[in-house]
Write a protein that holds these residues in place. Sequence first.
Motif, PDB file in Angstrom:
ATOM      1  N   ALA A  20      -4.294  -3.420   8.558  1.00 17.77           N
ATOM      2  CA  ALA A  20      -3.537  -2.575   8.710  1.00 17.77           C
ATOM      3  C   ALA A  20      -1.883  -3.897   8.363  1.00 17.77           C
ATOM      4  O   ALA A  20      -0.733  -3.174   8.911  1.00 17.77           O
ATOM      5  CB  ALA A  20      -3.229  -2.406  10.256  1.00 17.77           C
ATOM      6  N   ASP A  21      -2.182  -5.205   8.161  1.00 16.97           N
ATOM      7  CA  ASP A  21      -1.168  -5.860   7.833  1.00 16.97           C
ATOM      8  C   ASP A  21       0.024  -5.260   6.321  1.00 16.97           C
ATOM      9  O   ASP A  21      -1.141  -4.392   5.463  1.00 16.97           O
ATOM     10  CB  ASP A  21      -1.900  -6.995   7.196  1.00 16.97           C
ATOM     11  N   GLU A  22       1.213  -5.441   6.019  1.00 19.23           N
ATOM     12  CA  GLU A  22       1.784  -4.984   5.485  1.00 19.23           C
ATOM     13  C   GLU A  22       1.395  -5.544   3.732  1.00 19.23           C
ATOM     14  O   GLU A  22       1.636  -5.104   2.798  1.00 19.23           O
ATOM     15  CB  GLU A  22       3.650  -4.637   5.644  1.00 19.23           C
ATOM     16  N   ALA A  23       0.810  -6.738   3.862  1.00 18.80           N
ATOM     17  CA  ALA A  23       1.150  -7.197   2.760  1.00 18.80           C
ATOM     18  C   ALA A  23      -0.565  -6.106   1.839  1.00 18.80           C
ATOM     19  O   ALA A  23      -0.612  -5.957   1.019  1.00 18.80           O
ATOM     20  CB  ALA A  23       0.361  -8.515   2.980  1.00 18.80           C
ATOM     21  N   LEU A  24      -1.643  -5.557   2.952  1.00 21.50           N
ATOM     22  CA  LEU A  24      -2.008  -4.603   2.085  1.00 21.50           C
ATOM     23  C   LEU A  24      -1.691  -3.862   1.900  1.00 21.50           C
ATOM     24  O   LEU A  24      -2.043  -3.010   0.667  1.00 21.50           O
ATOM     25  CB  LEU A  24      -3.412  -4.388   3.165  1.00 21.50           C
ATOM     26  N   MET A  25      -0.671  -3.133   2.580  1.00 28.23           N
ATOM     27  CA  MET A  25       0.284  -2.300   2.170  1.00 28.23           C
ATOM     28  C   MET A  25       0.459  -1.772   0.716  1.00 28.23           C
ATOM     29  O   MET A  25      -0.041  -0.883   0.238  1.00 28.23           O
ATOM     30  CB  MET A  25       0.279  -1.622   3.921  1.00 28.23           C
ATOM     31  N   ARG A  26       1.454  -2.985   0.932  1.00 30.95           N
ATOM     32  CA  ARG A  26       1.976  -2.805  -0.282  1.00 30.95           C
ATOM     33  C   ARG A  26       1.089  -2.952  -1.373  1.00 30.95           C
ATOM     34  O   ARG A  26       1.087  -2.027  -2.924  1.00 30.95           O
ATOM     35  CB  ARG A  26       2.698  -4.554  -1.060  1.00 30.95           C
ATOM     36  N   ARG A  27      -0.069  -3.425  -1.643  1.00 35.67           N
ATOM     37  CA  ARG A  27      -1.114  -3.339  -1.986  1.00 35.67           C
ATOM     38  C   ARG A  27      -1.551  -1.512  -2.665  1.00 35.67           C
ATOM     39  O   ARG A  27      -1.754  -1.260  -3.960  1.00 35.67           O
ATOM     40  CB  ARG A  27      -2.873  -4.001  -2.026  1.00 35.67           C
ATOM     41  N   VAL A  28      -1.794  -0.825  -1.646  1.00 33.71           N
ATOM     42  CA  VAL A  28      -2.348   0.462  -1.808  1.00 33.71           C
ATOM     43  C   VAL A  28      -0.975   1.136  -2.261  1.00 33.71           C
ATOM     44  O   VAL A  28      -1.545   1.979  -3.378  1.00 33.71           O
ATOM     45  CB  VAL A  28      -2.631   0.663  -0.195  1.00 33.71           C
ATOM     46  N   ILE A  29       0.101   0.626  -1.950  1.00 30.87           N
ATOM     47  CA  ILE A  29       1.422   1.835  -2.564  1.00 30.87           C
ATOM     48  C   ILE A  29       1.141   1.675  -3.418  1.00 30.87           C
ATOM     49  O   ILE A  29       1.639   2.577  -4.590  1.00 30.87           O
ATOM     50  CB  ILE A  29       2.536   1.400  -2.199  1.00 30.87           C
ATOM     51  N   GLU A  30       1.412   0.019  -4.219  1.00 27.77           N
ATOM     52  CA  GLU A  30       0.484   0.134  -6.015  1.00 27.77           C
ATOM     53  C   GLU A  30      -0.195   0.826  -6.519  1.00 27.77           C
ATOM     54  O   GLU A  30      -0.491   1.208  -7.591  1.00 27.77           O
ATOM     55  CB  GLU A  30       1.319  -1.627  -6.070  1.00 27.77           C
ATOM     56  N   ASP A  31      -1.227   1.059  -6.115  1.00 29.99           N
ATOM     57  CA  ASP A  31      -2.239   1.362  -6.074  1.00 29.99           C
ATOM     58  C   ASP A  31      -2.965   3.256  -6.817  1.00 29.99           C
ATOM     59  O   ASP A  31      -2.774   4.067  -7.338  1.00 29.99           O
ATOM     60  CB  ASP A  31      -4.123   0.928  -5.466  1.00 29.99           C
ATOM     61  N   LEU A  32      -1.452   3.069  -5.518  1.00 30.35           N
ATOM     62  CA  LEU A  32      -1.788   4.930  -5.287  1.00 30.35           C
ATOM     63  C   LEU A  32      -0.092   5.675  -6.035  1.00 30.35           C
ATOM     64  O   LEU A  32       0.000   6.743  -5.874  1.00 30.35           O
ATOM     65  CB  LEU A  32      -2.010   5.967  -3.817  1.00 30.35           C
ATOM     66  N   ASN A  33       0.183   4.430  -6.343  1.00 29.33           N
ATOM     67  CA  ASN A  33       1.714   5.019  -6.935  1.00 29.33           C
ATOM     68  C   ASN A  33       2.963   5.913  -5.946  1.00 29.33           C
ATOM     69  O   ASN A  33       3.422   6.432  -5.965  1.00 29.33           O
ATOM     70  CB  ASN A  33       1.417   6.103  -8.569  1.00 29.33           C
ATOM     71  N   LEU A  34       2.504   5.340  -4.677  1.00 19.21           N
ATOM     72  CA  LEU A  34       2.908   6.487  -3.128  1.00 19.21           C
ATOM     73  C   LEU A  34       4.047   5.606  -3.324  1.00 19.21           C
ATOM     74  O   LEU A  34       5.329   6.045  -2.205  1.00 19.21           O
ATOM     75  CB  LEU A  34       2.117   5.431  -2.457  1.00 19.21           C
ATOM     76  N   GLY A  35       4.972   5.095  -3.692  1.00 19.27           N
ATOM     77  CA  GLY A  35       6.512   4.804  -3.685  1.00 19.27           C
ATOM     78  C   GLY A  35       7.065   5.543  -4.190  1.00 19.27           C
ATOM     79  O   GLY A  35       8.694   5.839  -3.597  1.00 19.27           O
ATOM     80  N   GLU A  36       7.026   6.187  -5.696  1.00 14.14           N
ATOM     81  CA  GLU A  36       7.163   7.143  -5.870  1.00 14.14           C
ATOM     82  C   GLU A  36       7.967   8.549  -4.976  1.00 14.14           C
ATOM     83  O   GLU A  36       8.033   9.781  -4.922  1.00 14.14           O
ATOM     84  CB  GLU A  36       6.644   8.341  -7.057  1.00 14.14           C
ATOM     85  N   GLN A  37       6.812   8.671  -3.629  1.00 14.41           N
ATOM     86  CA  GLN A  37       6.455   9.288  -2.250  1.00 14.41           C
ATOM     87  C   GLN A  37       7.454   8.791  -1.530  1.00 14.41           C
ATOM     88  O   GLN A  37       7.757   9.605  -0.648  1.00 14.41           O
ATOM     89  CB  GLN A  37       5.420   9.766  -1.964  1.00 14.41           C
ATOM     90  N   GLY A  38       8.328   8.280  -1.315  1.00  8.05           N
ATOM     91  CA  GLY A  38       9.039   7.152  -0.451  1.00  8.05           C
ATOM     92  C   GLY A  38       8.394   6.800   0.205  1.00  8.05           C
ATOM     93  O   GLY A  38       8.970   6.415   1.688  1.00  8.05           O
ATOM     94  N   TYR A  39       6.800   6.308   0.503  1.00  5.80           N
ATOM     95  CA  TYR A  39       6.112   5.358   1.401  1.00  5.80           C
ATOM     96  C   TYR A  39       6.687   3.888   1.438  1.00  5.80           C
ATOM     97  O   TYR A  39       7.138   3.004  -0.076  1.00  5.80           O
ATOM     98  CB  TYR A  39       4.870   5.423   1.054  1.00  5.80           C
ATOM     99  N   THR A  40       6.514   3.323   2.457  1.00  6.58           N
ATOM    100  CA  THR A  40       7.128   1.999   2.480  1.00  6.58           C
ATOM    101  C   THR A  40       6.003   1.056   2.888  1.00  6.58           C
ATOM    102  O   THR A  40       5.279   1.710   3.220  1.00  6.58           O
ATOM    103  CB  THR A  40       8.456   1.606   3.159  1.00  6.58           C
ATOM    104  N   PRO A  41       5.470   0.185   2.571  1.00  4.30           N
ATOM    105  CA  PRO A  41       4.648  -0.389   3.812  1.00  4.30           C
ATOM    106  C   PRO A  41       4.554  -0.507   5.586  1.00  4.30           C
ATOM    107  O   PRO A  41       4.043   0.357   5.823  1.00  4.30           O
ATOM    108  CB  PRO A  41       4.220  -2.512   3.157  1.00  4.30           C
ATOM    109  N   LYS A  42       5.658  -0.229   5.991  1.00  3.46           N
ATOM    110  CA  LYS A  42       5.532  -0.331   7.251  1.00  3.46           C
ATOM    111  C   LYS A  42       5.731   1.584   7.411  1.00  3.46           C
ATOM    112  O   LYS A  42       4.798   0.907   8.495  1.00  3.46           O
ATOM    113  CB  LYS A  42       7.138  -0.798   7.750  1.00  3.46           C
ATOM    114  N   LYS A  43       6.008   2.221   6.823  1.00  4.71           N
ATOM    115  CA  LYS A  43       5.509   3.585   6.714  1.00  4.71           C
ATOM    116  C   LYS A  43       4.310   3.708   6.782  1.00  4.71           C
ATOM    117  O   LYS A  43       3.910   4.498   7.350  1.00  4.71           O
ATOM    118  CB  LYS A  43       6.834   4.545   5.519  1.00  4.71           C
ATOM    119  N   LEU A  44       3.813   3.371   5.593  1.00  4.20           N
ATOM    120  CA  LEU A  44       2.333   3.436   5.802  1.00  4.20           C
ATOM    121  C   LEU A  44       1.195   2.951   6.694  1.00  4.20           C
ATOM    122  O   LEU A  44       0.462   3.809   7.063  1.00  4.20           O
ATOM    123  CB  LEU A  44       1.506   2.976   4.232  1.00  4.20           C
ATOM    124  N   ALA A  45       1.393   1.559   7.266  1.00  5.01           N
ATOM    125  CA  ALA A  45       1.222   0.984   8.017  1.00  5.01           C
ATOM    126  C   ALA A  45       1.153   2.023   9.672  1.00  5.01           C
ATOM    127  O   ALA A  45      -0.442   1.611  10.707  1.00  5.01           O
ATOM    128  CB  ALA A  45       1.440  -0.392   8.500  1.00  5.01           C
TER     129      ALA A  45
END
Length: 298
Positions: A101-126
Amino acid sequence: MDQNSGNRSDAVNKESANAVWRAIRKQKKFVIAVTLVAGLIGFILNFIVAQPVFESSASVLLTQVAGQSSGYTQNYSMDSITSSVPRVPPLSLKTHMGLVADEALMRRVIEDLNLGEQGYTPKKLAGEIKVSSPGENSNVIKVTARSNEPGLAAEVVNSVCGEYGLMLTDINKRLIHNTVQVMLAETEALKADLAKAATADERQRITDTLTTLSSKIYNARIARDIDLGTTGVVLISPALPSPAPVMTNKLLNTALALLLGFGCSALLAFYMKPRSVGQFGSLPNTGSPDHQGHPEQN
């Protein structure tokens, strides 16, 4: 004296309750209107405006948990190689759950799924991910994600599980790489000492040390190429898109909105009413001199 005080307190409470009830009855149209409006707003928000929420889960087997045994054994020769090099030690179940559940892993997931384009941040995804386990002695953790899109929830969960194994692999590889660099520097220093050795015994000692060090470097390089992280994180039940949204208690939420509307409207009705003598328990004392009648003077 105490009995008189108790009777007066009861009278004050009764008068206050009666004052509230009279205010509600006097402003009953206002109270009913506000209550219905609050209920209507709650109904609209719960049944019309609110988007459906989908949930997907995946189960992960941790083959290396501190103080636990999963029944998983590696090949003996491979285990002897990897055990001879520094690596991330077995982590506790609580540590695994925290890292997932750490934000470091969330950053990897956001990059893997290109969730940054949907406004996701590590904190929001966590905040949309929940990690649980059947018990402290279990080697299995359950990763759950919620989303307004059924496919996205499943993609996030599977990416979290996959990226977690890769993250552990990257950490192990960095540790092994740093160790190899140190051993290579030590090897060069020993070779220099070997060239300066004056006796046969000293040369033999340095040669034996170089042989041992060379074997450790070889094993470390092999271990560096092994996917140590993903072998310790096994996805046993991948997430699938949810066919139906998660059921929420919409009727209860609407009932709470009605109750809140009634409470607020009753409070407003009480304070909208003209302040009267005796309100808030201020009962007049007809026996006091200030309240006794005086004859009119001509």
